[in-house]
Design a protein around this motif. Sequence first.
Motif, mmCIF file in Angstrom:
data_model
loop_
_atom_site.group_PDB
_atom_site.id
_atom_site.type_symbol
_atom_site.label_atom_id
_atom_site.label_comp_id
_atom_site.label_asym_id
_atom_site.label_seq_id
_atom_site.Cartn_x
_atom_site.Cartn_y
_atom_site.Cartn_z
ATOM 1 N N VAL A 103 4.044 11.247 3.428
ATOM 2 C CA VAL A 103 3.450 10.421 2.590
ATOM 3 C C VAL A 103 4.667 9.275 1.885
ATOM 4 O O VAL A 103 5.545 9.668 2.536
ATOM 5 C CB VAL A 103 3.696 11.022 1.138
ATOM 6 C CG1 VAL A 103 2.407 11.402 1.136
ATOM 7 C CG2 VAL A 103 4.998 11.648 0.910
ATOM 8 N N SER A 104 4.482 8.525 0.896
ATOM 9 C CA SER A 104 5.724 7.726 0.410
ATOM 10 C C SER A 104 6.152 8.393 -0.943
ATOM 11 O O SER A 104 7.360 8.018 -1.034
ATOM 12 C CB SER A 104 4.506 5.950 0.009
ATOM 13 O OG SER A 104 3.815 5.336 0.961
ATOM 14 N N ARG B 200 1.302 -1.137 -0.223
ATOM 15 C CA ARG B 200 0.269 0.304 0.120
ATOM 16 C C ARG B 200 0.890 1.407 0.080
ATOM 17 O O ARG B 200 1.717 1.661 0.962
ATOM 18 C CB ARG B 200 -1.266 0.168 0.867
ATOM 19 C CG ARG B 200 -1.713 -1.006 1.327
ATOM 20 C CD ARG B 200 -2.987 -1.184 0.140
ATOM 21 N NE ARG B 200 -3.785 -1.696 0.012
ATOM 22 C CZ ARG B 200 -4.128 -3.349 -0.475
ATOM 23 N NH1 ARG B 200 -3.169 -3.744 -1.114
ATOM 24 N NH2 ARG B 200 -5.398 -3.912 -0.343
ATOM 25 N N VAL C 237 -1.981 1.661 -4.699
ATOM 26 C CA VAL C 237 -1.506 3.968 -4.420
ATOM 27 C C VAL C 237 -2.749 4.704 -4.410
ATOM 28 O O VAL C 237 -3.836 4.807 -4.998
ATOM 29 C CB VAL C 237 -0.694 3.856 -5.749
ATOM 30 C CG1 VAL C 237 -0.372 5.417 -5.681
ATOM 31 C CG2 VAL C 237 -0.450 3.081 -6.154
ATOM 32 N N ASN C 238 -2.977 5.355 -3.432
ATOM 33 C CA ASN C 238 -3.694 6.180 -2.772
ATOM 34 C C ASN C 238 -2.712 7.259 -3.251
ATOM 35 O O ASN C 238 -2.233 7.637 -2.385
ATOM 36 C CB ASN C 238 -4.135 5.629 -1.043
ATOM 37 C CG ASN C 238 -4.607 7.585 -0.840
ATOM 38 O OD1 ASN C 238 -5.689 7.778 -1.408
ATOM 39 N ND2 ASN C 238 -4.564 7.123 0.505
ATOM 40 N N TYR C 239 -3.283 8.513 -4.712
ATOM 41 C CA TYR C 239 -3.095 9.221 -4.463
ATOM 42 C C TYR C 239 -4.566 10.725 -3.620
ATOM 43 O O TYR C 239 -4.772 10.540 -4.723
ATOM 44 C CB TYR C 239 -2.304 8.865 -5.764
ATOM 45 C CG TYR C 239 -2.140 10.510 -6.645
ATOM 46 C CD1 TYR C 239 -0.674 10.865 -5.876
ATOM 47 C CD2 TYR C 239 -2.718 11.750 -7.009
ATOM 48 C CE1 TYR C 239 -0.063 11.818 -6.336
ATOM 49 C CE2 TYR C 239 -2.038 12.984 -7.516
ATOM 50 C CZ TYR C 239 -0.962 13.277 -6.977
ATOM 51 O OH TYR C 239 -0.832 14.592 -8.008
ATOM 52 N N GLN C 240 -3.236 11.887 -3.243
ATOM 53 C CA GLN C 240 -4.042 12.437 -3.018
ATOM 54 C C GLN C 240 -4.108 13.923 -4.205
ATOM 55 O O GLN C 240 -3.424 14.003 -3.658
ATOM 56 C CB GLN C 240 -4.196 13.108 -1.313
ATOM 57 C CG GLN C 240 -4.775 11.958 -0.966
ATOM 58 C CD GLN C 240 -6.359 11.810 -0.683
ATOM 59 O OE1 GLN C 240 -7.171 12.517 -1.034
ATOM 60 N NE2 GLN C 240 -6.156 10.335 -0.953
ATOM 61 N N SER D 237 1.059 12.346 -2.650
ATOM 62 C CA SER D 237 -0.194 13.612 -2.809
ATOM 63 C C SER D 237 0.949 14.442 -3.404
ATOM 64 O O SER D 237 2.362 14.226 -3.315
ATOM 65 C CB SER D 237 -0.315 13.451 -1.709
ATOM 66 O OG SER D 237 0.905 14.772 -0.573
ATOM 67 N N ASN E 21 1.359 5.744 0.112
ATOM 68 C CA ASN E 21 0.176 6.843 0.115
ATOM 69 C C ASN E 21 0.842 8.013 -0.600
ATOM 70 O O ASN E 21 2.125 8.491 -0.780
ATOM 71 C CB ASN E 21 -0.061 6.796 1.504
ATOM 72 C CG ASN E 21 -0.726 6.322 2.082
ATOM 73 O OD1 ASN E 21 -2.354 6.149 1.318
ATOM 74 N ND2 ASN E 21 -0.281 5.772 2.830
#
Length: 324
Positions: free
Chosen positions: A74-75, A27, A55-58, A31, A29
């Motif tokens: 963040v990653s 997982r 991937v959680n992209y903000q 942004s 993260n």
Amino acid sequence: MTFAKKALIFGSLALLGANSAAFAADRLNGSGATFPADIYTKWFAGLAKSGGPKVNYQSVGSGAGRKAFIDETVSFAASDDPISAKDKAKVSRGVVQIPTVGGTIALGYNYPGCNLKITQKQVVSVFMGSIDDWKELGCKPGKITVVHRSDGSGTTAAFTDSLSTFSKEWTLGSAKSVNWKVGVGGKGNEGVSGVVSTTPGTIGYMSQSFVKGAIKAAAVQNKAGQFVLPGFKSGKAALSGITLDRDLAGGNPNPSASGAYPITTLTYLLLYKTGNGAKTDALKQMVNYMLSDKAQAQADDLGFVPLSEGIQAQAKAAVNKISQ
């Protein structure tokens, strides 16, 4: 409790712990930039569907993404303007900067009946407020309302970089945020395009991918004197002359090539050189997917410009700098 039962419990706990660690490593993260949000959403969905990391992209803007990266919350981060030496020095784990795709920054406007062709000097005059009536641009009379970014933005940095080369009338400098003399603000490319799409008489700058619905893109005069719409061919012509520096940053705020759209930029990922731990392989897999021929081939359909072969090769080589 028997020895066998204890062994079974401890074994199950160990397996659960290992699975949790694997889940966490899979997982990511991130942004940052709103400019490439559409294509990043497409790519990250494709990556997950192919069995790759989730991937959680903000899309919160390049400035906010840069801060999260420096703060190590963040990653990875994304930015439309290359990281500055000052910000780079704040990252103790080191920075690997990788261009991912190119794109054109459109002058999106909402003024029915107007087919806007605008000179470089007129672009500056509009965003400085010295031209404030559509009739001065060859359209029917009416008040021009400028829409600009309200947040720290790599799109703003690239846009103002071009304006700085267009006319001496531009005195606000080139940066992620400037002290606008006129207009209203919108957060992110989404915010600017949202205001323009719902408000006749407005004009703003945005990723070409946000030009839709009531928004039309202006044909902007390039250095060769041609009036050019943002798009795949005009963006490719603009990016063809870019040479990257040792940090893989590069740009051309006013390209001279025939057919080139004059406001075109690369967008970048910011990754940590060290300290990535168990997420190292997932990060590499993510970036390699984004730089693959398959992913790059999707750029045109979403309003972006794929990397040239030379830049793509340099970007792929940089992935090896991402380490544990």
